[in-house]
Design a protein around this motif. Structure first.
Motif, PDB file in Angstrom:
ATOM      1  N   LYS A 280       0.836  -1.206   0.000  1.00 27.89           N
ATOM      2  CA  LYS A 280       0.000   0.000   0.000  1.00 27.89           C
ATOM      3  C   LYS A 280       0.869   1.252   0.000  1.00 27.89           C
ATOM      4  CE  LYS A 280      -3.465   2.336   2.925  1.00 27.89           C
ATOM      5  NZ  LYS A 280      -2.647   3.490   3.318  1.00 27.89           N
ATOM      6  N   GLY A 283       2.513   1.679  -3.339  1.00 27.61           N
ATOM      7  CA  GLY A 283       1.544   2.161  -4.313  1.00 27.61           C
ATOM      8  C   GLY A 283       1.352   3.664  -4.243  1.00 27.61           C
ATOM      9  N   GLU A 284       1.388   4.206  -3.025  1.00 28.00           N
ATOM     10  CA  GLU A 284       1.271   5.664  -2.867  1.00 28.00           C
ATOM     11  C   GLU A 284       2.438   6.370  -3.543  1.00 28.00           C
ATOM     12  OE1 GLU A 284       1.080   6.029   1.332  1.00 28.00           O
ATOM     13  OE2 GLU A 284      -0.984   5.299   1.495  1.00 28.00           O
ATOM     14  N   ASP A 287       1.917   6.520  -7.263  1.00 29.95           N
ATOM     15  CA  ASP A 287       0.704   7.230  -7.684  1.00 29.95           C
ATOM     16  C   ASP A 287      -0.384   6.287  -8.153  1.00 29.95           C
ATOM     17  OD1 ASP A 287       1.841   9.755  -7.141  1.00 29.95           O
ATOM     18  OD2 ASP A 287       2.834   9.768  -9.089  1.00 29.95           O
ATOM     19  N   THR A 288      -0.532   5.173  -7.484  1.00 31.11           N
ATOM     20  CA  THR A 288      -1.637   4.271  -7.790  1.00 31.11           C
ATOM     21  C   THR A 288      -2.230   3.737  -6.498  1.00 31.11           C
ATOM     22  OG1 THR A 288      -2.299   2.236  -8.896  1.00 31.11           O
ATOM     23  CG2 THR A 288      -0.053   2.300  -8.077  1.00 31.11           C
ATOM     24  N   GLY A 289      -3.535   3.853  -6.373  1.00 33.25           N
ATOM     25  CA  GLY A 289      -4.220   3.322  -5.201  1.00 33.25           C
ATOM     26  C   GLY A 289      -4.824   1.965  -5.452  1.00 33.25           C
ATOM     27  N   ASN A 290      -4.770   1.494  -6.713  1.00 36.17           N
ATOM     28  CA  ASN A 290      -5.326   0.191  -7.068  1.00 36.17           C
ATOM     29  C   ASN A 290      -4.189  -0.787  -7.345  1.00 36.17           C
ATOM     30  OD1 ASN A 290      -7.944   1.116  -6.850  1.00 36.17           O
ATOM     31  ND2 ASN A 290      -8.169   1.543  -9.019  1.00 36.17           N
ATOM     32  N   ILE A 306      -5.524  -4.008  -2.824  1.00 37.08           N
ATOM     33  CA  ILE A 306      -5.667  -2.663  -2.256  1.00 37.08           C
ATOM     34  C   ILE A 306      -6.467  -1.853  -3.261  1.00 37.08           C
ATOM     35  CG2 ILE A 306      -4.423  -0.593  -1.502  1.00 37.08           C
ATOM     36  CD1 ILE A 306      -1.998  -2.629  -1.064  1.00 37.08           C
ATOM     37  N   GLN A 307      -7.642  -1.402  -2.871  1.00 31.45           N
ATOM     38  CA  GLN A 307      -8.532  -0.684  -3.780  1.00 31.45           C
ATOM     39  C   GLN A 307      -8.720   0.743  -3.294  1.00 31.45           C
ATOM     40  OE1 GLN A 307     -12.416  -2.467  -4.215  1.00 31.45           O
ATOM     41  NE2 GLN A 307     -12.766  -1.514  -6.208  1.00 31.45           N
ATOM     42  N   ASP A 308      -8.462   1.690  -4.198  1.00 29.99           N
ATOM     43  CA  ASP A 308      -8.572   3.115  -3.868  1.00 29.99           C
ATOM     44  C   ASP A 308      -7.738   3.468  -2.637  1.00 29.99           C
ATOM     45  OD1 ASP A 308     -10.354   3.505  -6.011  1.00 29.99           O
ATOM     46  OD2 ASP A 308     -12.073   2.954  -4.768  1.00 29.99           O
ATOM     47  N   GLY A 309      -6.585   2.821  -2.516  1.00 28.55           N
ATOM     48  CA  GLY A 309      -5.679   3.124  -1.416  1.00 28.55           C
ATOM     49  C   GLY A 309      -6.090   2.559  -0.076  1.00 28.55           C
ATOM     50  N   GLU A 310      -7.118   1.683  -0.037  1.00 29.08           N
ATOM     51  CA  GLU A 310      -7.606   1.142   1.228  1.00 29.08           C
ATOM     52  C   GLU A 310      -7.396  -0.363   1.285  1.00 29.08           C
ATOM     53  OE1 GLU A 310      -8.745   2.895   3.751  1.00 29.08           O
ATOM     54  OE2 GLU A 310      -8.553   4.783   2.663  1.00 29.08           O
TER      55      GLU A 310
END
Length: 697
Positions: A280, A283-284, A287-290, A306-310
């Motif tokens: 996660k 990914g940040e 620049d990708t939250g998916n 990890i979807q939408d950074g969650e």
């Protein structure tokens, strides 16, 4: 400040050290290393790794400020069934709850299925003793007082049998825990050295089988987990490391040694959770939250989304380990027996198979030269020229290509009448297909379209397989993190302190009056008070604490619940609809539909208390923008890709790559803790912090 993260895997123990200065006083230092795991006692490998990383970084072990640890001790105990001998006190008439469970067959159409809670019970029937007592719903009033003489007699019998642990699980104790508390007092009086816990202390929620099973699991792994954690602290102290130790939890948070020793079921996904947190965080940076993460080590591959950074948290009905329910919050991670040490073999029917059996750390793959004779996935990579002896773990671990080829030839190639190259490619094709199916089960089967996600492969073997897997699942791109082999350890340094507290509520929300809402609010306040007491003992300032409230809801009459967010303020007639709407939305996302005209019932209230810790920071790379940079080129060597033909393939030193550099495949990018493959017709681009994105040219 000096912080160290240690993640123990089946083959290697990964260590990362971060040293930071106060603002304006100097640069940050990040040092990573790997050492072989010590399965007989993980604390040996952990201590050795910490001392080694301190030596590399040039710091004194006594200067470490805090150590974060992800461990597989608890998980291995359950899988290998070598936990404590547990006794149980339960309500008379309900002695066989743990045996009957839910009357479900694990595999409906199999004639040879195994029922783990019956064939390998956590508590043997002779050690489950009934006690005269009875509470009555819905208030928990005492119908039959507890017979204390029976409890004393049972405790004496357990003591005579030499049991290591005892649990207390009474019917409806989540409504009134008075009987359980008193039984625990008596047990501790008679058996002061035993590991004792009550279901109301471990998981104070509805459903007696799941509650009893979770409590049994806690006691089954409790004594050895507590012993390991205490031994670890002692071994660290003996080597001059006296800093606080924090343990990774299955929910993606960290906890203290004391809390982990009393609630070890929170550690059952301790190892894999660090990798998902690290994914996660990476990914940040990219620049990708998916992101779909796959952590491929020596023994297993752990997959999460990890979807939408969650992060995704499993529904309570799905939280199980080795076929047994565990009512502890867990990140949604699927694990399969697929890793660098997975053994290739021909089964009794003549079929070519790979895994789940692993060579592990001892003896390891045949190429290690430690006595292993069976071919593994790592041996296949070596035989195809994808792992170079002179660059493997920076030369710290010697590997022998001839031994790898010999193992493949004798066990696979000759029996099947194929060449060593064909057999090695077959090993990789089989293991990659196994992993791709598991990725689809964790993504496509749960409503996730991989085409809009990046696949992130890490662990020592992750970047070796990532592009092939990305092609199979049609991922948008593939990401190789800055330190793939240490990503799980790095995740430990970006994890917040986190505790979860639960209580059953059993209240329909649509018609809940002010009195009912007041009861829910009172329970929430009690859970927050429990969390505050723990955070007080951790020395966390009140201003640094954050809370999340969750109501696990279902439609009235439905069998299981889903997690719905609650407002932080007390529930009122005006805002209770927020919880109901959140439940509808989660139900729609999970099952594809929601009945918004039906009654919603709140079953369990959950309070999550967390506190941020200092986050690992990575410096930005100097901008390069070079194409196939000669400054990073090491040498060129023949490598076999999917076409089966040796191809001259350049090797690049990852430490010499700069931001925006691009490398055209075929190429192999090497570093100390992992190797990244860029196949023909693919291009690798170095991102701002050193992560690499690989896409079709």
């Amino acid at each position: 400040m000096i912080r160290v993260g240690v993640d123990v895997g089946g083959t290697f123990t990964d260590i990362v050290l971060e040293r930071t200065q106060a603002a304006g006083e100097g640069d940050q230092q990040v040092v990573v290393t790997k050492v072989p795991s010590t399965p007989h006692d993980q604390s040996e490998g952990v201590t050795e790794g910490v001392l080694q990383v301190c030596k590399i970084a040039g710091v004194e072990p006594g200067d470490i400020s805090v150590l974060f640890h992800g461990t597989t001790v608890a998980t291995n105990m359950v899988i290998e069934r070598n936990g404590a001998e547990v006794g149980m006190l339960t309500t008379k008439g309900f002695r066989d709850i743990l045996h009957m469970a839910r009357h479900k067959r694990p595999h409906n159409f199999s004639l040879q299925f195994d029922v783990p809670w019956q064939s390998k019970p956590l508590v043997k029937r002779r050690n489950r003793l009934p006690i005269t007592e009875r509470l009555m719903p819905p208030t928990g009033e005492i119908e039959v007082p507890m017979d204390e003489d029976e409890v004393y007699a049972a405790a004496e019998l357990f003591k005579k049998r030499g049991l290591d642990a005892v649990i207390v699980g009474f019917l409806f104790s989540f409504l009134n825990d008075a009987h359980e508390k008193r039984a625990v007092e008596i047990l501790r009086e008679v058996m002061p050295d035993a590991y004792i816990c009550a279901s109301s202390e471990v998981v104070n929620v509805i459903r007696e089988y799941e509650r009893f099973s979770s409590t049994a699991m806690n006691a089954y792994i409790g004594p050895k987990t507590a012993l390991y954690l205490n031994r670890l602290e002692s071994r660290l102290r003996d080597n001059g490391i006296s800093c606080p130790v924090r343990i990774m939890q299955s929910n993606g948070g960290i906890s203290t040694v004391a809390q982990s020793a009393t609630h070890p079921i929170g550690l059952l996904l301790s190892g894999p959770a660090g990798g998902v947190i690290g994914g996660k965080w990476t990914g940040e940076h990219c620049d990708t939250g998916n992101v779909i993460t796959i952590d491929i080590g020596g023994t297993s591959a752990d997959i999460s989304v990890i979807q939408d950074g969650e992060l995704r948290i499993k529904n309570p009905r799905d939280t199980e380990v080795a076929g047994l329910p565990v009512l502890a919050p867990m990140i949604d991670i699927d694990a399969i027996g697929a890793g660098g040490g997975s053994i290739a073999y021909i089964d009794e029917g003549g079929a070519f198979r790979v895994g789940p059996r692993s060579a592990g750390a001892v003896p390891g793959p045949a190429c290690y030269g430690r006595g292993g004779t069976e071919p593994t996935v790592t041996d296949a990579q070596v035989a195809l020229g994808r792992l170079d002896p002179e660059r493997f773990l920076g030369g710290d671990l010697s590997i022998d290509k001839a031994l790898a080829e010999k193992a493949i030839k004798e066990n696979i190639a000759d029996p099947l009448g194929m060449s060593v190259t064909e057999a090695a490619l077959g090993i990789l094709k089989i293991i990659n297909n196994n992993m791709a199916l598991a990725i689809n089960a964790n993504s496509v089967a749960k409503g996730i379209d991989p085409r809009s996600f990046s696949l992130m492969g890490f662990g020592g073997a992750g970047p070796l397989h990532a592009v092939a897997l990305g092609e199979m699942i049609q991922a948008k791109a593939v990401i190789s993190p800055l330190q793939p082999g240490i990503t799980a350890a790095m995740g430990l340094l970006v994890t917040d302190l986190k505790y979860e507290y639960t209580r059953s509520v059993l209240q329909t929300l649509n018609d809940a009056d002010d009195e009912a809402l007041a009861k829910i609010n009172a329970i929430a306040d009690e859970l927050v008070a429990e969390a505050d007491a723990q955070l007080d003992s951790d020395g966390i300032h009140a201003d640094a604490r954050t809370y999340t409230k969750i109501m696990e809801c279902r439609y009235l009459g439905q069998g299981f619940e889903l997690r719905a967010d609650m407002p932080l303020v007390p529930l009122t007639q005006a805002n209770k609809s927020e919880v109901i709407d959140n439940f509808f939305n989660v139900h729609k996302e999970t099952y594809g539909h929601a009945f918004r005209d039906q009654i919603t019932e709140g079953v369990t209230l959950r309070v999550i208390a967390s506190a941020q810790v200092d986050q690992l920071r990575l410096p930005s790379l100097e901008k390069g923008g070079r194409k196939d940079p000669k400054e990073a080129l090491l040498y060129t060597k023949d490598t076999v890709f999917d076409d089966g033909q040796p191809t001259a393939t350049p090797r690049y030193d990852r430490e010499k790559l700069l931001a925006e550099d691009t490398i055209s495949g075929p190429a192999i990018i090497t570093q100390h803790n992992s190797t990244t493959i860029v196949p023909p017709k693919f291009t690798a681009t170095v991102l701002g912090h050193g992560d690499i994105r690989i896409e079709r040219a």
